[in-house]
Design an enzyme around this catalytic site. Sequence first.
Site, PDB file in Angstrom:
ATOM      1  N   SER A  28       0.884  -1.120  -0.111  1.00 55.53           N
ATOM      2  CA  SER A  28      -0.305   0.100   0.230  1.00 55.53           C
ATOM      3  C   SER A  28       0.578   1.078   0.140  1.00 55.53           C
ATOM      4  CB  SER A  28      -0.835   0.114   1.124  1.00 55.53           C
ATOM      5  OG  SER A  28      -0.294  -0.124   2.438  1.00 55.53           O
TER       6      SER A  28
ATOM      7  N   HIS B  28      -5.393  -3.986  -2.255  1.00 57.32           N
ATOM      8  CA  HIS B  28      -5.009  -2.571  -2.616  1.00 57.32           C
ATOM      9  C   HIS B  28      -4.752  -3.205  -4.577  1.00 57.32           C
ATOM     10  CE1 HIS B  28      -4.372   1.334  -0.811  1.00 57.32           C
ATOM     11  NE2 HIS B  28      -4.331   0.279  -0.396  1.00 57.32           N
TER      12      HIS B  28
ATOM     13  N   LYS C 272     -11.943   0.085  -0.980  1.00 57.97           N
ATOM     14  CA  LYS C 272     -11.359   0.617  -1.355  1.00 57.97           C
ATOM     15  C   LYS C 272     -11.564   0.860  -3.116  1.00 57.97           C
ATOM     16  CE  LYS C 272      -7.165   0.434   1.204  1.00 57.97           C
ATOM     17  NZ  LYS C 272      -7.381  -0.066   2.353  1.00 57.97           N
TER      18      LYS C 272
END
Length: 391
Positions: free
Chosen positions: A180, A208, A239
Amino acid sequence: MKGFEYLQRELDEMKEQGTFRKLVPLESEQGSKVVINGKEVIQLSSNNYLGLTSHPRLRQAALSAVEKYGAGTGSVRTIAGTLTMHEELEKKLAEFKHTEAALVFQSGFTTNQGVLSAILTDKDVVISDALNHASIIDGIRLTKAARKVYKHADTKDLERALKESADYRVRLIVTDGVFSMDGNIAPLPEIVELAEKYDALVMVDDAHASGVLGENGRGTVNHFGLDGRVHIQVGTLSKAIGVLGGYVASTRTLIDYLIHKGRPFLFSTSHPPAVTEACIEAINVLIEEPELIEKLWENTRFFKKGLEELGFQTGTSETPITPVIVGDEALSHKFSDRLLEYGVFAQGIAFPTVAKGMARVRTIVTAQHSKEELQEALTIFEKAAKELSIL
């Protein structure tokens, strides 16, 4: 009230060193631009990769769910808090990730804590990448398992740790899929080959990578063609998915075990209807609107090239996460502040989130950005960096 003077002293030291930061409240929805202190600025700090936080289909799904089911569920999943929509979401996630089953937790953080603390005992060993996310580290701390850490993305060092761990009942290799802070991708094919060679399990945190890598955003496992060879896939729904929550996708056996032993799952109220239905619709959007991911990567290539041509150090990034490495902690925060002054919201990141001497401004482009916005951001980056002698 007396008692917290020792904490205040530490805060005062942070202020003196230029590393104390206040929260930055946004006055608008997430988008390629946001409003801060009454001023519209280009957003480069959000994890909203595909713009799904404000996608019309997700908005409508959430609104309809509230109208039909109310604001909350009133119970944990194992008592009276499992609605049919919760099971629908988990079935959809399992199909999406090409696994037998899936289970949704309250967040990506609690997913890692719940999985690791449930499945490992003092008979086992967990082998973790040195730069794994804090939620993995904290999850490991909750276990009684032995711990080994291998050098970041170093498969030779991973093999060393595996050879040294032959006497344990279970050897579990844990890695982020995409890291990340640096934006690089784990060497997953080599990790899986080593796991198969040494009879170890593999757990990948795709927080991610979900919605970013692989077919329709299925993540790093699918990206490398490793479906069916990774034992545990963990991810977040907050996300690229654009809403809230975490999930684990694996075998039916593991999911059934976590329903009975995963403490965050057992002792937290289930997701409200609006969140659950919006997550379901987000998976539908990933499947039906692949152009969003295509736009994300087009923007990523454009912005990375621009930063590199200006002379910024961007490390080993291979994804939309692109760090602009400054080094000095205080200077990285000054850089971030100057960017905001000129119209770009890009947060500075310093120790302990990253190693000392590796402070940075972390940027994330999204599918919502226009080329004009990204070019304007590059111009502002250059101006601010030259004023601070970073370039």
